[in-house]
Design a protein around this motif. Structure first.
Motif, PDB file in Angstrom:
ATOM      1  N   PHE A  84      28.905  38.424  52.472  1.00 12.98           N
ATOM      2  CA  PHE A  84      30.376  37.953  52.369  1.00 12.98           C
ATOM      3  C   PHE A  84      30.465  36.326  52.610  1.00 12.98           C
ATOM      4  O   PHE A  84      31.136  35.766  52.164  1.00 12.98           O
ATOM      5  CB  PHE A  84      31.376  38.349  54.053  1.00 12.98           C
ATOM      6  N   SER A  85      28.918  35.874  52.178  1.00 14.67           N
ATOM      7  CA  SER A  85      28.836  34.693  52.690  1.00 14.67           C
ATOM      8  C   SER A  85      28.556  34.353  51.384  1.00 14.67           C
ATOM      9  O   SER A  85      29.229  32.687  51.341  1.00 14.67           O
ATOM     10  CB  SER A  85      27.440  34.369  53.778  1.00 14.67           C
ATOM     11  N   LEU A  86      28.617  34.822  50.839  1.00 11.75           N
ATOM     12  CA  LEU A  86      28.525  34.252  49.418  1.00 11.75           C
ATOM     13  C   LEU A  86      30.003  33.530  48.721  1.00 11.75           C
ATOM     14  O   LEU A  86      29.738  32.988  48.250  1.00 11.75           O
ATOM     15  CB  LEU A  86      28.221  35.228  48.212  1.00 11.75           C
ATOM     16  N   GLY A  87      31.168  34.406  49.118  1.00 13.38           N
ATOM     17  CA  GLY A  87      32.895  33.380  48.672  1.00 13.38           C
ATOM     18  C   GLY A  87      33.386  34.170  47.769  1.00 13.38           C
ATOM     19  O   GLY A  87      33.571  33.924  47.586  1.00 13.38           O
ATOM     20  N   PHE A  88      32.457  35.317  47.386  1.00  6.54           N
ATOM     21  CA  PHE A  88      33.013  35.937  46.461  1.00  6.54           C
ATOM     22  C   PHE A  88      34.227  37.258  46.256  1.00  6.54           C
ATOM     23  O   PHE A  88      34.855  37.589  45.428  1.00  6.54           O
ATOM     24  CB  PHE A  88      31.756  36.705  44.988  1.00  6.54           C
ATOM     25  N   PHE A  89      34.062  37.544  47.680  1.00  3.61           N
ATOM     26  CA  PHE A  89      34.606  38.690  47.922  1.00  3.61           C
ATOM     27  C   PHE A  89      35.898  38.493  49.681  1.00  3.61           C
ATOM     28  O   PHE A  89      34.944  37.835  50.169  1.00  3.61           O
ATOM     29  CB  PHE A  89      34.146  40.188  48.429  1.00  3.61           C
ATOM     30  N   THR A  90      36.463  39.439  49.424  1.00  2.00           N
ATOM     31  CA  THR A  90      37.446  39.132  50.352  1.00  2.00           C
ATOM     32  C   THR A  90      37.719  40.687  51.459  1.00  2.00           C
ATOM     33  O   THR A  90      38.283  40.368  52.664  1.00  2.00           O
ATOM     34  CB  THR A  90      39.566  39.507  49.525  1.00  2.00           C
ATOM     35  N   ASP A  91      36.878  41.474  50.436  1.00  2.00           N
ATOM     36  CA  ASP A  91      36.696  42.569  51.330  1.00  2.00           C
ATOM     37  C   ASP A  91      35.590  42.977  51.227  1.00  2.00           C
ATOM     38  O   ASP A  91      35.374  43.185  49.745  1.00  2.00           O
ATOM     39  CB  ASP A  91      38.047  43.459  51.707  1.00  2.00           C
TER      40      ASP A  91
ATOM     41  N   VAL B 257      32.926  46.744  47.220  1.00  2.00           N
ATOM     42  CA  VAL B 257      33.360  45.250  47.348  1.00  2.00           C
ATOM     43  C   VAL B 257      34.643  44.844  46.093  1.00  2.00           C
ATOM     44  O   VAL B 257      35.141  45.914  45.905  1.00  2.00           O
ATOM     45  CB  VAL B 257      32.738  44.214  46.583  1.00  2.00           C
ATOM     46  N   VAL B 258      35.598  44.139  46.686  1.00  2.00           N
ATOM     47  CA  VAL B 258      36.841  43.823  46.523  1.00  2.00           C
ATOM     48  C   VAL B 258      36.847  41.582  46.186  1.00  2.00           C
ATOM     49  O   VAL B 258      36.805  41.244  47.403  1.00  2.00           O
ATOM     50  CB  VAL B 258      38.201  44.009  48.185  1.00  2.00           C
ATOM     51  N   GLU B 259      36.825  41.658  45.105  1.00  3.53           N
ATOM     52  CA  GLU B 259      36.194  40.548  44.218  1.00  3.53           C
ATOM     53  C   GLU B 259      38.125  39.229  44.829  1.00  3.53           C
ATOM     54  O   GLU B 259      39.117  39.930  44.413  1.00  3.53           O
ATOM     55  CB  GLU B 259      36.044  40.545  43.065  1.00  3.53           C
ATOM     56  N   ARG B 260      37.142  37.849  44.877  1.00  5.94           N
ATOM     57  CA  ARG B 260      38.024  37.163  44.818  1.00  5.94           C
ATOM     58  C   ARG B 260      38.909  37.470  42.801  1.00  5.94           C
ATOM     59  O   ARG B 260      38.792  37.398  42.527  1.00  5.94           O
ATOM     60  CB  ARG B 260      38.096  36.334  45.421  1.00  5.94           C
TER      61      ARG B 260
ATOM     62  N   ILE C 258      40.960  32.644  38.983  1.00 13.08           N
ATOM     63  CA  ILE C 258      41.910  31.402  38.291  1.00 13.08           C
ATOM     64  C   ILE C 258      42.478  31.694  36.518  1.00 13.08           C
ATOM     65  O   ILE C 258      41.184  31.641  35.653  1.00 13.08           O
ATOM     66  CB  ILE C 258      41.787  30.240  38.668  1.00 13.08           C
ATOM     67  N   SER C 259      43.018  32.348  36.076  1.00 16.70           N
ATOM     68  CA  SER C 259      43.115  32.597  34.432  1.00 16.70           C
ATOM     69  C   SER C 259      44.705  31.560  34.548  1.00 16.70           C
ATOM     70  O   SER C 259      43.857  30.698  32.722  1.00 16.70           O
ATOM     71  CB  SER C 259      44.764  33.537  34.187  1.00 16.70           C
ATOM     72  N   GLN C 260      45.177  30.772  35.196  1.00 23.06           N
ATOM     73  CA  GLN C 260      45.826  29.067  34.568  1.00 23.06           C
ATOM     74  C   GLN C 260      46.351  28.425  36.516  1.00 23.06           C
ATOM     75  O   GLN C 260      46.340  28.826  37.275  1.00 23.06           O
ATOM     76  CB  GLN C 260      47.190  29.586  34.379  1.00 23.06           C
TER      77      GLN C 260
ATOM     78  N   ASN D  55      39.111  30.214  35.318  1.00 24.97           N
ATOM     79  CA  ASN D  55      38.003  30.684  35.115  1.00 24.97           C
ATOM     80  C   ASN D  55      37.178  31.234  36.153  1.00 24.97           C
ATOM     81  O   ASN D  55      36.063  31.125  35.627  1.00 24.97           O
ATOM     82  CB  ASN D  55      37.117  30.838  33.718  1.00 24.97           C
ATOM     83  N   GLU D  56      36.864  30.673  37.441  1.00 25.62           N
ATOM     84  CA  GLU D  56      36.595  30.505  38.193  1.00 25.62           C
ATOM     85  C   GLU D  56      37.398  30.929  39.408  1.00 25.62           C
ATOM     86  O   GLU D  56      38.503  31.787  39.525  1.00 25.62           O
ATOM     87  CB  GLU D  56      36.112  29.351  39.139  1.00 25.62           C
ATOM     88  N   MET D  57      36.632  31.509  40.638  1.00 28.47           N
ATOM     89  CA  MET D  57      37.536  32.430  41.794  1.00 28.47           C
ATOM     90  C   MET D  57      38.379  31.754  42.543  1.00 28.47           C
ATOM     91  O   MET D  57      37.569  30.148  43.015  1.00 28.47           O
ATOM     92  CB  MET D  57      36.266  33.238  41.816  1.00 28.47           C
ATOM     93  N   LEU D  58      39.454  32.397  43.058  1.00 28.96           N
ATOM     94  CA  LEU D  58      40.203  31.943  43.746  1.00 28.96           C
ATOM     95  C   LEU D  58      39.861  31.918  44.497  1.00 28.96           C
ATOM     96  O   LEU D  58      39.516  31.976  45.331  1.00 28.96           O
ATOM     97  CB  LEU D  58      41.523  32.745  43.935  1.00 28.96           C
TER      98      LEU D  58
END
Length: 181
Positions: free
Chosen positions: A50-57, A75-78, A81-83, A106-109
């Motif tokens: 969770f502390s990595l910040g990549f996942f919402t669940d 895992v459920v990834e964040r 961002i497409s646009q 192209n980075e995680m929201l």
């Protein structure tokens, strides 16, 4: 598990990941196949992920597997961002705004980063004389692709201009001289 101490982890799997590789996720875990099964240690691993910040669940599933326990981190990834689209900006070009904000395509929201971006945009406008500027963000998520379209709406309002400066209480220096300096 009442016999928790005597059981070992036979295999560790990752489910649900698309953007982040299983190898990357597994490298962040302290638990390894062959270790004694410990729910406490798995909970520590869950917090590390969770502390990595990549996942919402993130959830952990366990099941009997050969001579031990199969552990799956689900895992459920964040969303990525497409646009990033700017609406309402005339005084500052979209490309210049994109260069200044921390979020990028192209980075995680990251919702917290998006709030910071809104503050950065307001600061940029205020430096250009748009003291009354308003900026808001909206996010549309495509669940199938796990992507997010970010729309930042800017209401520039009017540029604040100084029309007149009045000096009060200046007895020794005339107002015209103060205006020149």
């Amino acid at each position: 598990y009442s016999q928790e101490a005597s059981r070992t982890i036979a295999i560790i799997k990752v489910k649900g990941n698309k953007a982040i590789s299983s190898a990357t996720i597994l490298s962040k875990l302290k638990s390894k196949p062959g270790d004694a099964f410990s729910q406490e240690q798995l909970n520590v691993d869950l917090k590390r992920l969770f502390s990595l910040g990549f996942f919402t669940d993130i959830s952990i599933e366990t099941e009997d597997y050969e001579a031990g326990v199969a552990v799956s981190f689900v895992v459920v990834e964040r969303p990525l961002i497409s646009q990033i689209i700017f609406v309402g900006n005339k005084a500052i070009k979209s490309d210049n705004l994109k260069k200044e904000i921390k979020s990028s395509e192209n980075e995680m929201l990251d919702e917290a980063r998006l709030k910071t971006d809104i503050d950065l945009i307001k600061t940029m406008y205020k430096k250009k004389g748009f003291q009354l500027v308003e900026a808001t963000s909206g996010v549309t998520i495509d669940k199938k692709k796990n992507t997010a379209k970010v729309i930042i709406t800017i209401d520039e309002r009017t540029r604040v201009k100084i029309k007149r400066i009045d000096f009060i209480g200046n007895k020794n220096i005339p107002s015209k001289q103060l205006k020149r300096s």
